[in-house]
Design an enzyme around this catalytic site. Structure first.
Site, PDB file in Angstrom:
ATOM      1  N   LYS A   1      56.696  31.446  39.364  1.00  0.00           N
ATOM      2  CA  LYS A   1      55.453  30.853  38.848  1.00  0.00           C
ATOM      3  C   LYS A   1      54.589  31.973  38.277  1.00  0.00           C
ATOM      4  CE  LYS A   1      51.413  30.249  40.091  1.00  0.00           C
ATOM      5  NZ  LYS A   1      50.807  30.463  38.768  1.00  0.00           N
TER       6      LYS A   1
ATOM      7  N   GLU B   1      52.021  42.033  47.334  1.00  0.00           N
ATOM      8  CA  GLU B   1      51.478  43.152  46.546  1.00  0.00           C
ATOM      9  C   GLU B   1      50.078  42.720  46.140  1.00  0.00           C
ATOM     10  OE1 GLU B   1      52.785  46.034  46.097  1.00  0.00           O
ATOM     11  OE2 GLU B   1      54.844  45.710  46.726  1.00  0.00           O
TER      12      GLU B   1
ATOM     13  N   ARG C   1      44.332  52.854  32.174  1.00  0.00           N
ATOM     14  CA  ARG C   1      45.591  52.139  31.949  1.00  0.00           C
ATOM     15  C   ARG C   1      45.294  50.646  32.078  1.00  0.00           C
ATOM     16  NH1 ARG C   1      50.032  51.449  36.131  1.00  0.00           N
ATOM     17  NH2 ARG C   1      51.838  50.758  34.941  1.00  0.00           N
TER      18      ARG C   1
ATOM     19  N   CYS D   1      45.919  47.058  39.647  1.00  0.00           N
ATOM     20  CA  CYS D   1      45.698  47.199  41.092  1.00  0.00           C
ATOM     21  C   CYS D   1      45.603  48.677  41.469  1.00  0.00           C
ATOM     22  CB  CYS D   1      46.831  46.540  41.861  1.00  0.00           C
ATOM     23  SG  CYS D   1      48.451  47.135  41.329  1.00  0.00           S
TER      24      CYS D   1
ATOM     25  N   GLU E   1      37.223  45.308  43.747  1.00  0.00           N
ATOM     26  CA  GLU E   1      37.991  45.776  42.588  1.00  0.00           C
ATOM     27  C   GLU E   1      37.155  45.553  41.334  1.00  0.00           C
ATOM     28  OE1 GLU E   1      41.702  43.384  43.080  1.00  0.00           O
ATOM     29  OE2 GLU E   1      42.648  45.274  42.559  1.00  0.00           O
TER      30      GLU E   1
HETATM   31  P1  NAP Z   1      45.254  35.924  41.617  1.00  0.00           P
HETATM   32  O1  NAP Z   1      44.067  35.155  41.182  1.00  0.00           O
HETATM   33  O2  NAP Z   1      45.435  36.179  43.057  1.00  0.00           O
HETATM   34  O3  NAP Z   1      46.524  35.141  41.042  1.00  0.00           O
HETATM   35  C1  NAP Z   1      47.843  35.636  41.189  1.00  0.00           C
HETATM   36  C2  NAP Z   1      48.813  34.495  41.015  1.00  0.00           C
HETATM   37  O4  NAP Z   1      48.655  33.584  42.112  1.00  0.00           O
HETATM   38  C3  NAP Z   1      48.586  33.665  39.747  1.00  0.00           C
HETATM   39  O5  NAP Z   1      49.841  33.261  39.252  1.00  0.00           O
HETATM   40  C4  NAP Z   1      47.772  32.510  40.275  1.00  0.00           C
HETATM   41  O6  NAP Z   1      47.762  31.365  39.467  1.00  0.00           O
HETATM   42  C5  NAP Z   1      48.458  32.267  41.599  1.00  0.00           C
HETATM   43  N1  NAP Z   1      47.686  31.477  42.564  1.00  0.00           N
HETATM   44  C6  NAP Z   1      46.348  31.393  42.724  1.00  0.00           C
HETATM   45  N2  NAP Z   1      46.042  30.569  43.749  1.00  0.00           N
HETATM   46  C7  NAP Z   1      47.217  30.110  44.243  1.00  0.00           C
HETATM   47  C8  NAP Z   1      47.575  29.220  45.294  1.00  0.00           C
HETATM   48  N3  NAP Z   1      46.668  28.623  46.065  1.00  0.00           N
HETATM   49  N4  NAP Z   1      48.887  28.981  45.514  1.00  0.00           N
HETATM   50  C9  NAP Z   1      49.826  29.577  44.755  1.00  0.00           C
HETATM   51  N5  NAP Z   1      49.558  30.424  43.743  1.00  0.00           N
HETATM   52  C10 NAP Z   1      48.267  30.698  43.490  1.00  0.00           C
HETATM   53  O7  NAP Z   1      45.343  37.346  40.888  1.00  0.00           O
HETATM   54  P2  NAP Z   1      45.199  37.656  39.345  1.00  0.00           P
HETATM   55  O8  NAP Z   1      43.765  37.528  38.951  1.00  0.00           O
HETATM   56  O9  NAP Z   1      46.226  36.906  38.556  1.00  0.00           O
HETATM   57  O10 NAP Z   1      45.642  39.192  39.316  1.00  0.00           O
HETATM   58  C11 NAP Z   1      44.793  40.235  39.629  1.00  0.00           C
HETATM   59  C12 NAP Z   1      44.991  40.667  41.076  1.00  0.00           C
HETATM   60  O11 NAP Z   1      46.353  41.039  41.276  1.00  0.00           O
HETATM   61  C13 NAP Z   1      44.172  41.898  41.433  1.00  0.00           C
HETATM   62  O12 NAP Z   1      43.630  41.741  42.706  1.00  0.00           O
HETATM   63  C14 NAP Z   1      45.215  43.011  41.424  1.00  0.00           C
HETATM   64  O13 NAP Z   1      44.877  44.117  42.213  1.00  0.00           O
HETATM   65  C15 NAP Z   1      46.409  42.299  41.941  1.00  0.00           C
HETATM   66  N6  NAP Z   1      47.635  43.013  41.558  1.00  0.00           N
HETATM   67  C16 NAP Z   1      48.306  43.681  42.541  1.00  0.00           C
HETATM   68  C17 NAP Z   1      49.451  44.407  42.206  1.00  0.00           C
HETATM   69  C18 NAP Z   1      50.209  45.167  43.258  1.00  0.00           C
HETATM   70  O14 NAP Z   1      51.336  45.540  42.985  1.00  0.00           O
HETATM   71  N7  NAP Z   1      49.655  45.425  44.428  1.00  0.00           N
HETATM   72  C19 NAP Z   1      49.900  44.431  40.884  1.00  0.00           C
HETATM   73  C20 NAP Z   1      49.185  43.730  39.920  1.00  0.00           C
HETATM   74  C21 NAP Z   1      48.045  43.009  40.282  1.00  0.00           C
HETATM   75  P3  NAP Z   1      46.337  30.881  38.816  1.00  0.00           P
HETATM   76  O15 NAP Z   1      45.972  31.954  37.850  1.00  0.00           O
HETATM   77  O16 NAP Z   1      46.622  29.576  38.214  1.00  0.00           O
HETATM   78  O17 NAP Z   1      45.313  30.797  39.921  1.00  0.00           O
END
Ligand code: NAP
Length: 490
Positions: free
Chosen positions: A185, A261, A289, A295, A392
């Site tokens: 997904k 992650e 970057r 993250c 963040e």
């Molecule tokens: P996010 O809002 O947590 O969303 C991540 C994924 O989860 C999206 O596909 C999102 O879909 C989905 N999601 C949200 N609520 C959900 C639920 N209740 N059930 C199942 N899936 C759900 O994060 P983001 O804004 O896309 O990405 C930014 C975050 O990712 C930052 O915090 C960043 O630090 C972190 N990140 C971490 C790493 C690592 O390796 N540690 C790498 C990259 C990014 P929707 O968009 O439809 O809500």
């Protein structure tokens, strides 16, 4: 090889449907969701919007395919990954442009991500054929212990929007190598890279049912039943800590294994003995970057008081020289943020820091016009109570805090719930090793602003996550142990 397609032709060439059991389908409700270009705010295209029933069908397809896939010789799985790696590289320009259109990052960065993403497939094609087990005797010599490694089973993979291709290959690569089937997904803001990737895997010979892709605007409704089903054996999630916590709670109900992650709040620490040129370049990489939407982004720049002023103006000069614009323009260094909400959040964080005494060395403003642009920003004399040091930032804003003492800065750097990565700049080997040991993080950039490579175990401690992706351990996350007790008589 340069792309031969225009942006419109490229988008038209990407599948817009759900991939279930090897077929591209419109979904139960035939509803669609819009994919925007963050550089203009306009709609690029509509894609299928999966419903609960589609999620169910995707899971059934993954479940059906699991046993056959687990029995497929490792060499065949490895060859599929290797072919996909080569196809990705041969389409670098198309995939980079697609990513830039849906996510906003400049083309040069998108090309870098394509290479990084492909490299996970090459790495795990090499790991697929190296999975082994063990054989030993119990200490009393009576029993034999056979240890087998087997795929965990059907996996749910959830990815964020900030690295649309690499976050997918970092999970799909080890899952294929280990013999797991999957439901992917992707984030709804950036699904096109994942859909293009799925098509490439089909071309590379991935059997039907091994990978399903469901795009949806209702992730909570679609995903929760899958985690409760008892058929998903593993969730690999990359995203925010906030959503990670919700998913961990759901996984607890059916005792689903997880890799998480999550977010970061990276300290970037510069000591007075550091090579200042290297430290400024390191800060540019660690901060800028992906426009700061990473993250691993340096979120708190702690600079020794003796060099804080010089570091600040040098960094500000480098930030001022960056060209902001649509990622598709060849001379752009900094693209748009993902959406207006993100830009509003960054403006609020900067205003809060300034109201607590921070000085703006450069930037500090949202850029008017279509698209969600924010100027590269350096703030100095940022007070430790400022909100941006506790969350963040996820944007092109570098807050500098001066410090005096090593022990004090280690305590301050560790005073956060996150622990993904830390950066240390010093020429003193003893201090370098002390810091590497004492920082509560999963990764350290020592005199470098970049830690990401498929060959290393990527991941965090504390609320930055559980498990590792990449390196020798990446495949372990998708493998179970099975132990067979064998008594030997006579
Ligand atoms: P996010 O809002 O947590 O969303 C991540 C994924 O989860 C999206 O596909 C999102 O879909 C989905 N999601 C949200 N609520 C959900 C639920 N209740 N059930 C199942 N899936 C759900 O994060 P983001 O804004 O896309 O990405 C930014 C975050 O990712 C930052 O915090 C960043 O630090 C972190 N990140 C971490 C790493 C690592 O390796 N540690 C790498 C990259 C990014 P929707 O968009 O439809 O809500």
């Amino acid at each position: 090889m340069p792309t031969t397609l225009s942006a419109d032709e490229l988008i038209a060439s990407v599948p817009k449907h759900l991939l279930i059991g090897g077929r591209w389908v419109a979904g139960a409700t035939r509803r669609t969701l819009a994919v925007d270009d963050p550089a203009t705010g306009t709609v690029l295209c509509e894609i299928a919007d999966a419903d609960v029933e589609d999620g169910r069908q995707a899971l059934d397809a993954a479940f059906e395919a699991q046993d056959g896939w687990a029995d497929t010789p490792a060499r065949e799985r490895s060859d599929i990954l290797r072919r996909a790696y080569e196809i990705i590289l041969s389409r670098t320009e198309d995939l980079a442009l697609l990513m830039t259109l849906e996510m906003g990052k400049p083309l040069a960065e998108a090309r870098g991500e394509v290479a990084y993403a492909a490299e996970f497939f090459r790495w795990f094609s090499e790991e697929a054929v190296r999975v082994d087990g063990g054989f030993s005797r119990t200490p009393d010599g009576r029993n034999r212990i056979l240890v087998m490694r087997q795929p965990v089973g059907p996996c749910l993979l959830i990815t964020p929007w900030n690295f649309p291709l690499a976050m997918g290959t970092r999970k799909i690569g080890p899952a294929i190598a280990a013999g797991c089937t999957m439901v992917l997904k992707p984030a709804p803001q950036t699904p096109l890279s994942s859909l293009a990737l799925a098509r490439i895997l089909q071309e590379a010979g991935l059997p039907d049912g091994v990978l399903q892709v469901i795009t949806t605007s209702r992730p909570g409704d679609v995903v929760a039943p899958l985690l409760r089903s008892g058929q998903i054996r593993k969730l690999s999630f990359t995203g925010s800590t906030q959503v990670g916590r919700v998913l961990l709670a759901q996984c607890a109900e059916a005792v689903v294994r997880t890799s998480m992650e999550l977010g970061g709040n990276a300290p970037f620490i510069v000591f007075p003995d550091a090579d200042l040129d290297l430290a400024v370049e390191g800060a540019m990489t660690a901060k800028m970057r992906n426009m700061g939407e990473a993250c691993t982004a340096a979120n708190r720049l702690f600079v020794h008081r003796r060099i804080a002023d010089e570091f600040g103006w040098r960094l500000a000069a480098r930030m001022r020289s960056l060209r902001v614009g649509a990622g598709t323009a060849d001379d752009t260094d900094v693209g748009p943020l993902i959406d207006e909400a993100s830009r509003r959040k960054i403006s609020a964080l900067v205003n809060d820091a300034v109201s607590r005494g921070a000085r703006v060395l450069t930037g500090g403003t949202a850029i008017e016009g279509p698209g969600y642009f924010y100027s590269p920003t350096v703030l100095t004399e940022v007070d430790l109570s400022s909100e941006m040091l506790k969350t963040e930032i996820f944007g092109p804003v570098a807050p500098i805090v001066a410090f005096d003492d090593e022990a004090e800065i280690v305590r301050t750097a560790n005073a956060t719930d996150w622990g993904l990565v830390g950066y240390v700049f010093t020429r003193d080997i003893d201090r370098a090793l002390r810091l590497c040991e004492r920082l509560d993080v999963g990764m350290v950039g020592l005199n470098t602003g970049l830690v990401s490579t498929p060959a290393a175990p990527f991941g965090g401690v504390k609320q930055s996550g559980l498990g590792r992706e990449g390196g020798r351990v990446g495949i372990e996350e998708f493998l179970e142990y099975k132990y067979v007790a064998i008594p030997v008589r006579g």
